[in-house]
Design an enzyme around this catalytic site. Structure first.
Site, PDB file in Angstrom:
ATOM      1  N   GLY A 109       0.811  -1.216   0.000  1.00  0.00           N
ATOM      2  CA  GLY A 109       0.000   0.000   0.000  1.00  0.00           C
ATOM      3  C   GLY A 109       0.842   1.263   0.000  1.00  0.00           C
ATOM      4  N   GLU A 112       1.639   1.831  -3.521  1.00  0.00           N
ATOM      5  CA  GLU A 112       0.376   2.235  -4.165  1.00  0.00           C
ATOM      6  C   GLU A 112       0.022   3.682  -3.813  1.00  0.00           C
ATOM      7  OE1 GLU A 112      -1.593  -1.201  -2.501  1.00  0.00           O
ATOM      8  OE2 GLU A 112      -1.981  -1.996  -4.503  1.00  0.00           O
TER       9      GLU A 112
HETATM   10  N1  CO8 Z   1       1.673  -3.784   8.799  1.00  0.00           N
HETATM   11  C1  CO8 Z   1       1.691  -3.914  10.121  1.00  0.00           C
HETATM   12  N2  CO8 Z   1       2.812  -3.939  10.841  1.00  0.00           N
HETATM   13  C2  CO8 Z   1       3.975  -3.841  10.165  1.00  0.00           C
HETATM   14  C3  CO8 Z   1       4.038  -3.692   8.773  1.00  0.00           C
HETATM   15  C4  CO8 Z   1       2.803  -3.653   8.064  1.00  0.00           C
HETATM   16  N3  CO8 Z   1       2.734  -3.499   6.740  1.00  0.00           N
HETATM   17  N4  CO8 Z   1       5.329  -3.611   8.398  1.00  0.00           N
HETATM   18  C5  CO8 Z   1       6.067  -3.700   9.528  1.00  0.00           C
HETATM   19  N5  CO8 Z   1       5.252  -3.828  10.595  1.00  0.00           N
HETATM   20  C6  CO8 Z   1       5.622  -3.973  12.003  1.00  0.00           C
HETATM   21  C7  CO8 Z   1       6.249  -5.324  12.282  1.00  0.00           C
HETATM   22  O1  CO8 Z   1       5.280  -6.309  12.464  1.00  0.00           O
HETATM   23  C8  CO8 Z   1       7.036  -5.026  13.541  1.00  0.00           C
HETATM   24  O2  CO8 Z   1       6.129  -4.967  14.611  1.00  0.00           O
HETATM   25  P1  CO8 Z   1       6.468  -5.686  15.997  1.00  0.00           P
HETATM   26  O3  CO8 Z   1       7.694  -4.952  16.515  1.00  0.00           O
HETATM   27  O4  CO8 Z   1       5.253  -5.488  16.820  1.00  0.00           O
HETATM   28  O5  CO8 Z   1       6.765  -7.118  15.680  1.00  0.00           O
HETATM   29  C9  CO8 Z   1       7.524  -3.593  13.308  1.00  0.00           C
HETATM   30  O6  CO8 Z   1       6.655  -3.034  12.312  1.00  0.00           O
HETATM   31  C10 CO8 Z   1       8.940  -3.541  12.778  1.00  0.00           C
HETATM   32  O7  CO8 Z   1       8.993  -4.363  11.633  1.00  0.00           O
HETATM   33  P2  CO8 Z   1      10.260  -5.261  11.280  1.00  0.00           P
HETATM   34  O8  CO8 Z   1      10.870  -5.792  12.549  1.00  0.00           O
HETATM   35  O9  CO8 Z   1       9.850  -6.250  10.270  1.00  0.00           O
HETATM   36  O10 CO8 Z   1      11.238  -4.151  10.673  1.00  0.00           O
HETATM   37  P3  CO8 Z   1      12.486  -4.407   9.715  1.00  0.00           P
HETATM   38  O11 CO8 Z   1      13.194  -3.098   9.651  1.00  0.00           O
HETATM   39  O12 CO8 Z   1      13.226  -5.612  10.086  1.00  0.00           O
HETATM   40  O13 CO8 Z   1      11.831  -4.710   8.252  1.00  0.00           O
HETATM   41  C11 CO8 Z   1      10.283  -4.308   6.439  1.00  0.00           C
HETATM   42  C12 CO8 Z   1      11.162  -3.692   7.546  1.00  0.00           C
HETATM   43  C13 CO8 Z   1      11.175  -4.965   5.375  1.00  0.00           C
HETATM   44  C14 CO8 Z   1       9.487  -3.160   5.814  1.00  0.00           C
HETATM   45  C15 CO8 Z   1       9.345  -5.370   7.049  1.00  0.00           C
HETATM   46  O14 CO8 Z   1       8.713  -4.826   8.203  1.00  0.00           O
HETATM   47  C16 CO8 Z   1       8.260  -5.843   6.119  1.00  0.00           C
HETATM   48  O15 CO8 Z   1       8.505  -6.647   5.254  1.00  0.00           O
HETATM   49  N6  CO8 Z   1       7.004  -5.361   6.319  1.00  0.00           N
HETATM   50  C17 CO8 Z   1       5.879  -5.805   5.572  1.00  0.00           C
HETATM   51  C18 CO8 Z   1       5.886  -5.227   4.170  1.00  0.00           C
HETATM   52  C19 CO8 Z   1       4.693  -5.736   3.402  1.00  0.00           C
HETATM   53  O16 CO8 Z   1       4.490  -6.925   3.241  1.00  0.00           O
HETATM   54  N7  CO8 Z   1       3.849  -4.807   2.902  1.00  0.00           N
HETATM   55  C20 CO8 Z   1       2.668  -5.126   2.182  1.00  0.00           C
HETATM   56  C21 CO8 Z   1       1.527  -5.212   3.128  1.00  0.00           C
HETATM   57  S1  CO8 Z   1       0.060  -5.768   2.334  1.00  0.00           S
HETATM   58  C22 CO8 Z   1      -0.518  -4.403   1.545  1.00  0.00           C
HETATM   59  O17 CO8 Z   1       0.030  -3.339   1.601  1.00  0.00           O
HETATM   60  C23 CO8 Z   1      -1.776  -4.603   0.784  1.00  0.00           C
HETATM   61  C24 CO8 Z   1      -2.176  -3.298   0.165  1.00  0.00           C
HETATM   62  C25 CO8 Z   1      -3.639  -3.230   0.101  1.00  0.00           C
HETATM   63  C26 CO8 Z   1      -4.081  -1.800  -0.116  1.00  0.00           C
HETATM   64  C27 CO8 Z   1      -3.853  -0.885   1.027  1.00  0.00           C
HETATM   65  C28 CO8 Z   1      -4.904  -1.071   2.085  1.00  0.00           C
HETATM   66  C29 CO8 Z   1      -4.735  -0.196   3.300  1.00  0.00           C
END
Ligand code: CO8
Length: 258
Positions: A109, A112
């Protein structure tokens, strides 16, 4: 009113909207998107604002939709409550130009959201991707539609089907990004771009935005006709007379948005 999820600044006719949730990855919770939409609405309605910049943190423009909120969500709720559509669709209704200043991750997102903006500027270390496939979902806010229009079918398919990201340099080469600037300078560069736009006549700028966006919605003939009609309509504008007269008189124009 500004919330702690989004901060707002106004300078030289440019509104700077910063996504600033507690998590610097800026997961796009419903509350964050609601706050962004409200902030964009205020900027669009404010006669003192002529262009908008959206940015995130140094670590992320936004790392995507709030994945945690999707865990308990069922089809019936998602459909009936119009999940995503309810607030996300409002972003593209903004009529003034919107520049995205992307640092760090622009994933799912977040990518996007950047693509909903009119111009995307990226810091050198920015990363763009549609990793939804790795979560067992498909992009839901334009990734399968705006990305191919921005970068072409093959690269869009590669990003959406593998879930792998591209660098700022690749995003620039493929047309997703207009300019890449050194890390730490992207907000300043976006503000400069927005200020340059803000110096022009606002009704002309808004007409250009409408016309370019129409090119994605219509056939070439329809788009050209739309452009021609807006071009002709421009003859009714005081600013059109001022702009072309100033050119012939070898002076700078003074636009008054009339
Ligand atoms: N949603 C919720 N929480 C998240 C997200 C997310 N997208 N990304 C990171 N977080 C949280 C993690 O769960 C973590 O939380 P906690 O400490 O409670 O466990 C905290 O943020 C820190 O994250 P990381 O430890 O993973 O941080 P890193 O620096 O190691 O990694 C990354 C950073 C690479 C960005 C990694 O966090 C990651 O891969 N995040 C997910 C990315 C992803 O898959 N995005 C797509 C999500 S789906 C989507 O966007 C569908 C779109 C639909 C339209 C939009 C609708 C609103």
């Amino acid at each position: 009113m500004p919330t702690n999820l989004v901060s707002e600044e106004r300078e030289d006719g440019v509104a700077l909207i910063r996504l600033s949730s507690d998590n610097p990855l800026n997961p796009l919770t419903d509350e964050l998107v609601d706050a962004l939409v409200a902030s964009l609405g205020r900027a669009d309605a404010d006669p003192g604002v002529r262009a908008v910049v959206i940015t995130g943190s140094a670590k992320a423009f936004a790392a995507g939709a709030n994945v945690k909120a999707m865990v308990p969500l069922g089809y019936s709720d998602a459909f009936q409550k119009d999940y995503i559509g309810r607030n996300w669709d409002a972003i593209r209704q903004v009529r003034k130009p919107v520049v995205a200043a992307v640092s760090g991750y622009a994933l799912g997102g977040g990518c996007e959201l950047a693509m909903m903006c009119d111009i995307v500027l990226a810091a050198e270390s920015a990363v763009f991707g549609q990793p939804e496939v790795t979560l067992g979902i498909i992009p839901g806010a334009g990734g399968t539609q705006r990305l191919p229009r921005a970068v072409g079918k093959s690269l869009a398919m590669w990003m959406c089907l593998t879930g792998e990201s591209i660098t700022a340099a690749e995003a620039h080469r493929s047309g997703l990004v207009a300019r890449v600037v050194p890390d730490g300078e992207v907000v300043h560069a976006a503000q400069q771009t927005a200020r340059a736009i803000a110096r022009h006549s606002l009704p002309v700028v808004m007409a250009i935005k409408e016309a370019v966006n129409r090119s994605f919605e219509s056939s070439l003939n329809e788009g050209l006709l739309f452009e021609r009609r807006l071009f002709h309509a421009g003859f009714a504008l005081h600013d059109q007379k001022e702009g072309i007269t100033a050119f012939t008189e070898r002076r700078g124009p003074t636009f008054t948005d009339r």
